[in-house]
Design a protein around this motif. Structure first.
Motif, PDB file in Angstrom:
ATOM      1  N   SER A  77       0.836  -1.200   0.000  1.00 10.15           N
ATOM      2  CA  SER A  77       0.000   0.000   0.000  1.00 10.15           C
ATOM      3  C   SER A  77       0.876   1.258   0.000  1.00 10.15           C
ATOM      4  CB  SER A  77      -0.914  -0.013   1.229  1.00 10.15           C
ATOM      5  OG  SER A  77      -1.646   1.178   1.314  1.00 10.15           O
ATOM      6  N   TYR A  78       1.932   1.226   0.817  1.00 10.72           N
ATOM      7  CA  TYR A  78       2.852   2.370   0.889  1.00 10.72           C
ATOM      8  C   TYR A  78       3.516   2.621  -0.464  1.00 10.72           C
ATOM      9  CZ  TYR A  78       6.998   5.124   1.929  1.00 10.72           C
ATOM     10  OH  TYR A  78       7.974   6.077   1.911  1.00 10.72           O
ATOM     11  N   LEU A  79       4.040   1.562  -1.075  1.00 11.75           N
ATOM     12  CA  LEU A  79       4.712   1.712  -2.366  1.00 11.75           C
ATOM     13  C   LEU A  79       3.736   2.168  -3.448  1.00 11.75           C
ATOM     14  CD1 LEU A  79       7.145  -1.355  -2.380  1.00 11.75           C
ATOM     15  CD2 LEU A  79       7.695   1.059  -2.008  1.00 11.75           C
ATOM     16  N   SER A  80       2.518   1.680  -3.398  1.00  8.89           N
ATOM     17  CA  SER A  80       1.506   2.095  -4.359  1.00  8.89           C
ATOM     18  C   SER A  80       1.197   3.594  -4.175  1.00  8.89           C
ATOM     19  CB  SER A  80       0.239   1.255  -4.172  1.00  8.89           C
ATOM     20  OG  SER A  80      -0.805   1.753  -4.962  1.00  8.89           O
ATOM     21  N   LYS A  81       0.990   3.999  -2.931  1.00 12.39           N
ATOM     22  CA  LYS A  81       0.691   5.405  -2.629  1.00 12.39           C
ATOM     23  C   LYS A  81       1.899   6.272  -2.975  1.00 12.39           C
ATOM     24  CE  LYS A  81      -2.691   7.615  -0.861  1.00 12.39           C
ATOM     25  NZ  LYS A  81      -3.834   7.915  -1.693  1.00 12.39           N
ATOM     26  N   HIS A  82       3.082   5.790  -2.655  1.00 15.91           N
ATOM     27  CA  HIS A  82       4.311   6.519  -2.964  1.00 15.91           C
ATOM     28  C   HIS A  82       4.455   6.712  -4.477  1.00 15.91           C
ATOM     29  CE1 HIS A  82       8.363   8.021  -2.499  1.00 15.91           C
ATOM     30  NE2 HIS A  82       8.798   7.127  -3.381  1.00 15.91           N
ATOM     31  N   GLY A  83       4.129   5.659  -5.227  1.00 13.27           N
ATOM     32  CA  GLY A  83       4.177   5.753  -6.691  1.00 13.27           C
ATOM     33  C   GLY A  83       3.194   6.782  -7.212  1.00 13.27           C
ATOM     34  N   GLU A  84       1.965   6.753  -6.653  1.00 15.88           N
ATOM     35  CA  GLU A  84       0.969   7.748  -7.063  1.00 15.88           C
ATOM     36  C   GLU A  84       1.454   9.162  -6.750  1.00 15.88           C
ATOM     37  OE1 GLU A  84      -2.913   7.009  -5.417  1.00 15.88           O
ATOM     38  OE2 GLU A  84      -2.825   4.891  -5.966  1.00 15.88           O
ATOM     39  N   LEU A  85       1.991   9.333  -5.533  1.00 14.34           N
ATOM     40  CA  LEU A  85       2.482  10.657  -5.135  1.00 14.34           C
ATOM     41  C   LEU A  85       3.655  11.104  -6.011  1.00 14.34           C
ATOM     42  CD1 LEU A  85       2.257  10.406  -1.239  1.00 14.34           C
ATOM     43  CD2 LEU A  85       0.776  11.708  -2.782  1.00 14.34           C
ATOM     44  N   THR A  86       4.493  10.175  -6.396  1.00 11.36           N
ATOM     45  CA  THR A  86       5.623  10.502  -7.277  1.00 11.36           C
ATOM     46  C   THR A  86       5.114  10.982  -8.636  1.00 11.36           C
ATOM     47  OG1 THR A  86       7.030   8.890  -6.161  1.00 11.36           O
ATOM     48  CG2 THR A  86       7.723   9.605  -8.348  1.00 11.36           C
ATOM     49  N   VAL A  87       4.100  10.294  -9.162  1.00 13.40           N
ATOM     50  CA  VAL A  87       3.509  10.693 -10.440  1.00 13.40           C
ATOM     51  C   VAL A  87       2.865  12.082 -10.307  1.00 13.40           C
ATOM     52  CG1 VAL A  87       1.664  10.160 -12.102  1.00 13.40           C
ATOM     53  CG2 VAL A  87       3.196   8.358 -11.329  1.00 13.40           C
ATOM     54  N   VAL A  88       2.130  12.279  -9.221  1.00 16.01           N
ATOM     55  CA  VAL A  88       1.493  13.586  -8.988  1.00 16.01           C
ATOM     56  C   VAL A  88       2.560  14.673  -8.868  1.00 16.01           C
ATOM     57  CG1 VAL A  88       0.157  14.938  -7.324  1.00 16.01           C
ATOM     58  CG2 VAL A  88      -0.612  12.647  -7.961  1.00 16.01           C
ATOM     59  N   LYS A  89       3.635  14.388  -8.145  1.00  5.91           N
ATOM     60  CA  LYS A  89       4.718  15.362  -7.983  1.00  5.91           C
ATOM     61  C   LYS A  89       5.351  15.676  -9.329  1.00  5.91           C
ATOM     62  CE  LYS A  89       9.026  16.246  -5.509  1.00  5.91           C
ATOM     63  NZ  LYS A  89       9.675  16.872  -6.580  1.00  5.91           N
ATOM     64  N   GLU A  90       5.587  14.661 -10.155  1.00  3.52           N
ATOM     65  CA  GLU A  90       6.158  14.889 -11.480  1.00  3.52           C
ATOM     66  C   GLU A  90       5.226  15.748 -12.332  1.00  3.52           C
ATOM     67  OE1 GLU A  90       6.983  11.025 -13.054  1.00  3.52           O
ATOM     68  OE2 GLU A  90       8.712  10.700 -11.739  1.00  3.52           O
ATOM     69  N   ASN A  91       3.923  15.444 -12.250  1.00  2.00           N
ATOM     70  CA  ASN A  91       2.947  16.253 -13.000  1.00  2.00           C
ATOM     71  C   ASN A  91       2.936  17.700 -12.507  1.00  2.00           C
ATOM     72  OD1 ASN A  91       2.189  14.140 -14.633  1.00  2.00           O
ATOM     73  ND2 ASN A  91       0.411  13.566 -13.395  1.00  2.00           N
ATOM     74  N   LEU A  92       2.983  17.882 -11.188  1.00  2.00           N
ATOM     75  CA  LEU A  92       3.030  19.240 -10.633  1.00  2.00           C
ATOM     76  C   LEU A  92       4.303  19.968 -11.064  1.00  2.00           C
ATOM     77  CD1 LEU A  92       1.603  18.759  -7.021  1.00  2.00           C
ATOM     78  CD2 LEU A  92       0.548  19.972  -8.926  1.00  2.00           C
ATOM     79  N   ASP A  93       5.405  19.237 -11.083  1.00  2.00           N
ATOM     80  CA  ASP A  93       6.663  19.833 -11.534  1.00  2.00           C
ATOM     81  C   ASP A  93       6.557  20.293 -12.984  1.00  2.00           C
ATOM     82  OD1 ASP A  93       7.798  19.453  -9.058  1.00  2.00           O
ATOM     83  OD2 ASP A  93       8.949  17.662  -9.643  1.00  2.00           O
ATOM     84  N   LYS A  94       5.937  19.453 -13.833  1.00  2.00           N
ATOM     85  CA  LYS A  94       5.756  19.833 -15.243  1.00  2.00           C
ATOM     86  C   LYS A  94       4.845  21.046 -15.371  1.00  2.00           C
ATOM     87  CE  LYS A  94       6.479  15.188 -17.097  1.00  2.00           C
ATOM     88  NZ  LYS A  94       5.844  14.021 -17.718  1.00  2.00           N
ATOM     89  N   ILE A  95       3.757  21.060 -14.601  1.00  2.00           N
ATOM     90  CA  ILE A  95       2.829  22.200 -14.629  1.00  2.00           C
ATOM     91  C   ILE A  95       3.543  23.469 -14.168  1.00  2.00           C
ATOM     92  CG2 ILE A  95       0.772  23.178 -13.526  1.00  2.00           C
ATOM     93  CD1 ILE A  95      -0.389  20.293 -13.552  1.00  2.00           C
ATOM     94  N   THR A  96       4.311  23.358 -13.095  1.00  2.00           N
ATOM     95  CA  THR A  96       5.066  24.504 -12.587  1.00  2.00           C
ATOM     96  C   THR A  96       6.057  24.998 -13.636  1.00  2.00           C
ATOM     97  OG1 THR A  96       4.850  23.665 -10.336  1.00  2.00           O
ATOM     98  CG2 THR A  96       6.574  25.305 -10.728  1.00  2.00           C
TER      99      THR A  96
END
Length: 199
Positions: free
Chosen positions: A27-46
């Protein structure tokens, strides 16, 4: 059925703990993966936002520099027109004999006046290119009309239709008219009215 020993309970407990830990890690790795994807998307948007900000800032900076150059050109042009008018006033009042038709033959009087006028005329001519680059079409038309009128007055002077005093008086009137036109045009152009009327 066989009775469970303490050892069996212990292994069973460890097995349950390993399963719980596995579920939690998964569950942690799955959530961490989702958060990593979200962070990458936010970085691209920024990054895209920063690029847009930089482009807008650059465009505003160019517009501001153009406006500053336009303001400076109007300022220099009106200053030199004022100086030319003053030079001609001085020449008309100090450079002629009392009969007001004959230029004073004393070069100590007339030469500095004519040199000052010539120097300011050179300044005006040097503003031609910047004026044609940054000023509005209305200002350019006024400058072109002034040039044509100046050529006509010079032609009449060379043909003997104007005496020296009338030549200088006509030239001064023409410069004063251009000065007044440029002031009015500059007020509208620098406040954006000319640009907005055309859009």
């Amino acid at each position: 059925m066989k009775e469970m020993s303490t050892k069996d309970y212990f292994f069973f407990g460890i097995l349950i703990l390993v399963n719980i830990a596995g579920i939690w890690v998964s569950s942690y790795l799955s959530k961490h993966g989702e958060l990593t994807v979200v962070k990458e998307n936010l970085d691209k948007i920024t990054e895209v936002q920063e690029q847009i900000k930089a482009r807008i800032s650059g465009e505003l900076s160019v517009d501001q520099k153009l406006w500053d150059l336009k303001r400076e050109t109007y300022w220099e042009l009106t200053n030199v027109l004022c100086e030319l008018s003053n030079d001609l006033w001085d020449l008309l009042h100090e450079g002629f004999l009392p009969d007001e038709k004959t230029i004073n033959p004393d070069k100590r009087i007339t030469q500095p006046l004519i040199e000052r006028f010539s120097k300011n005329l050179d300044k005006k001519i040097s503003l031609t290119a910047p004026s044609f680059i940054v000023l509005c079409p209305e200002a350019i038309e006024a400058l072109q009309a002034h040039t044509n009128e100046s050529r006509q007055i010079t032609k009449e002077f060379k043909e003997g239709k104007l005496d020296t005093r009338n030549y200088y008086e006509s030239t001064r009137e023409m410069i004063d008219d251009l000065y007044n036109k440029i002031i009015e045009i500059a007020k509208k152009d620098l406040s954006g009215h000319i640009r907005n009327e055309k859009n």
